[in-house]
Write a protein that holds these residues in place. Sequence first.
Motif, short mmCIF file in Angstrom:
data_model
loop_
_atom_site.label_atom_id
_atom_site.label_comp_id
_atom_site.label_asym_id
_atom_site.label_seq_id
_atom_site.Cartn_x
_atom_site.Cartn_y
_atom_site.Cartn_z
N LEU A 15 0.84 -1.21 0.00
CA LEU A 15 0.00 0.00 0.00
C LEU A 15 0.87 1.25 0.00
O LEU A 15 1.89 1.31 0.69
CB LEU A 15 -0.92 0.01 1.23
CG LEU A 15 -1.92 -1.16 1.33
CD1 LEU A 15 -2.72 -1.05 2.62
CD2 LEU A 15 -2.85 -1.20 0.12
N PRO A 16 0.48 2.26 -0.78
CA PRO A 16 1.27 3.49 -0.87
C PRO A 16 1.12 4.37 0.36
O PRO A 16 0.05 4.46 0.95
CB PRO A 16 0.70 4.17 -2.12
CG PRO A 16 -0.71 3.69 -2.20
CD PRO A 16 -0.71 2.29 -1.66
N THR A 17 2.23 5.03 0.70
CA THR A 17 2.20 6.01 1.79
C THR A 17 2.48 7.41 1.25
O THR A 17 2.14 8.41 1.89
CB THR A 17 3.25 5.66 2.86
OG1 THR A 17 4.54 5.54 2.25
CG2 THR A 17 2.89 4.35 3.54
N GLN A 18 3.13 7.49 0.11
CA GLN A 18 3.32 8.74 -0.63
C GLN A 18 3.79 8.35 -2.03
O GLN A 18 4.12 7.19 -2.27
CB GLN A 18 4.37 9.64 0.04
CG GLN A 18 5.76 9.02 0.10
CD GLN A 18 6.73 9.89 0.89
OE1 GLN A 18 6.51 10.17 2.05
NE2 GLN A 18 7.82 10.30 0.24
N ILE A 19 3.80 9.29 -2.97
CA ILE A 19 4.33 9.00 -4.30
C ILE A 19 5.82 8.70 -4.16
O ILE A 19 6.59 9.55 -3.72
CB ILE A 19 4.11 10.17 -5.27
CG1 ILE A 19 2.61 10.48 -5.43
CG2 ILE A 19 4.73 9.85 -6.64
CD1 ILE A 19 1.78 9.39 -6.03
N GLY A 20 6.21 7.48 -4.49
CA GLY A 20 7.60 7.07 -4.37
C GLY A 20 7.89 6.19 -3.16
O GLY A 20 9.04 5.80 -2.95
N ALA A 21 6.87 5.85 -2.38
CA ALA A 21 7.10 5.01 -1.19
C ALA A 21 5.85 4.19 -0.87
O ALA A 21 4.72 4.70 -0.96
CB ALA A 21 7.49 5.86 0.01
N VAL A 22 6.08 2.94 -0.48
CA VAL A 22 4.98 2.06 -0.10
C VAL A 22 5.37 1.27 1.14
O VAL A 22 6.53 1.25 1.55
CB VAL A 22 4.63 1.06 -1.25
CG1 VAL A 22 3.98 1.78 -2.41
CG2 VAL A 22 5.88 0.29 -1.70
N THR A 23 4.40 0.57 1.71
CA THR A 23 4.65 -0.34 2.82
C THR A 23 3.90 -1.63 2.58
O THR A 23 2.95 -1.67 1.77
CB THR A 23 4.23 0.31 4.16
OG1 THR A 23 4.69 -0.50 5.24
CG2 THR A 23 2.71 0.44 4.25
N VAL A 24 4.32 -2.69 3.25
CA VAL A 24 3.66 -3.99 3.12
C VAL A 24 2.94 -4.30 4.43
O VAL A 24 3.52 -4.17 5.51
CB VAL A 24 4.68 -5.11 2.80
CG1 VAL A 24 3.97 -6.46 2.64
CG2 VAL A 24 5.48 -4.77 1.55
N THR A 25 1.67 -4.70 4.34
CA THR A 25 0.89 -4.97 5.53
C THR A 25 -0.06 -6.15 5.31
O THR A 25 -0.53 -6.37 4.19
CB THR A 25 0.07 -3.74 5.95
OG1 THR A 25 -0.69 -4.06 7.13
CG2 THR A 25 -0.89 -3.29 4.86
N ASP A 26 -0.30 -6.88 6.38
CA ASP A 26 -1.34 -7.92 6.32
C ASP A 26 -2.52 -7.55 7.21
O ASP A 26 -3.34 -8.39 7.56
CB ASP A 26 -0.76 -9.29 6.72
CG ASP A 26 -0.19 -9.31 8.14
OD1 ASP A 26 -0.37 -8.32 8.87
OD2 ASP A 26 0.44 -10.32 8.50
N GLN A 27 -2.59 -6.27 7.55
CA GLN A 27 -3.65 -5.77 8.43
C GLN A 27 -4.71 -5.00 7.65
O GLN A 27 -5.03 -3.85 7.97
CB GLN A 27 -3.05 -4.90 9.54
CG GLN A 27 -2.02 -5.59 10.42
CD GLN A 27 -2.60 -6.78 11.17
OE1 GLN A 27 -3.65 -6.66 11.79
NE2 GLN A 27 -1.94 -7.92 11.08
N VAL A 28 -5.26 -5.62 6.62
CA VAL A 28 -6.32 -4.99 5.84
C VAL A 28 -7.61 -5.77 6.07
O VAL A 28 -7.74 -6.91 5.62
CB VAL A 28 -5.99 -4.97 4.33
CG1 VAL A 28 -7.12 -4.27 3.56
CG2 VAL A 28 -4.66 -4.26 4.09
N PRO A 29 -8.57 -5.19 6.77
CA PRO A 29 -9.83 -5.90 7.04
C PRO A 29 -10.58 -6.25 5.75
O PRO A 29 -10.59 -5.46 4.79
CB PRO A 29 -10.63 -4.89 7.88
CG PRO A 29 -9.61 -3.95 8.43
CD PRO A 29 -8.53 -3.87 7.40
N ALA A 30 -11.20 -7.42 5.74
CA ALA A 30 -11.93 -7.87 4.55
C ALA A 30 -13.04 -6.91 4.17
O ALA A 30 -13.35 -6.73 2.98
CB ALA A 30 -12.49 -9.27 4.80
#
Length: 363
Positions: A338-353
Amino acid sequence: MASVIKVNLPQQFYDIAIAPGSLDQLGEYMTSLHLGKKVLLVSNPVIFQLYGERAIASLKAASFEVASYILPDGEHYKTLASIENLYNTALENRLERSATMVALGGGVIGDMTGFAAATWLRGINFIQVPTTLLAMIDAAIGGKTGVNHPQGKNLIGAFHQPRLVLIDPDVLQTLPTREFRAGMAEVIKYGVIWDAQLFAELEASQCLDEMGYIHSELIDSILTRSCQAKADVVSKDEKEAGLRAILNYGHTIGHAVESLTGYTQVLHGEAVAIGMVAAGQIAVELGMWTQQETQRQDALIEKAGLPTKLPAGLDIEAIIEALQIDKKVKAGKVRFVLPTQIGAVTVTDQVPADIIRQVLVRM
């Protein structure tokens, strides 16, 4: 203008060579790698008709012994059955461990040839000669190889790095417009996850949706900056232990869309574009980036002539179910980039269905 980008890995390194007209120097490039003389050139009917003779002539001029195998065209042929046919050809031509398989084609040809090379005699040499924009900037770099399972994309595969990636931008002149647009999805991806300057350059461009309308300087920039981004990430994380996961931006939902449409209705890049739109909206819902930024991303995707909506009639619950068999699932949890700004993202498994469902319903 010719350029060389290094992919530096702990066990080996290789070059991404970008040079107009380089297809006709394939044999010379391979000679410098001190490979065995036997070569199996793998392509599909369309690409082989356009460029097969030139590639073979270059190889033979450099004293290579060349056989060829033509795989059927299309993602739905990316199967173990097709690989077995390729093995049969390797056996008929007595490919030894010093031999080389050369992939001449797009991402499907590269993935399948690489997987065959990884598993034939437990691993032989492999050269990528990508002919689509998507393959040039993404699929041909990094050593991911594999085939699809009926229930999921690329579930069967291996890491097997090429000895060389040879990119001839001139071959893009024969690439259909829809295929070129599909490749632009991966270019935009690099802008979002890694290279804000590339993103801004794409935003400033007058036209992105067809090869013939893009000036050569922008094509050079697209190829070099995108290949450099992929090389940087792969060099830091060869086998997706951490950082490399960011390259899957847009792919989580994108792969589900491809699978549920039978790999025939939606091109890979089109599915990635849809996946990026969804990921951007999920990030907004989670308060990770702004509505303004997701609008910038979606506007750039539309500018490149790519879809931003799910295919008509696609069942939302089927998408959510398909996410559970994605190869990026860890401990039963779906991982999103998921993006946090243009040019940077993060990886998460905490996305509710329910957030995923809410975003997909709007698409």
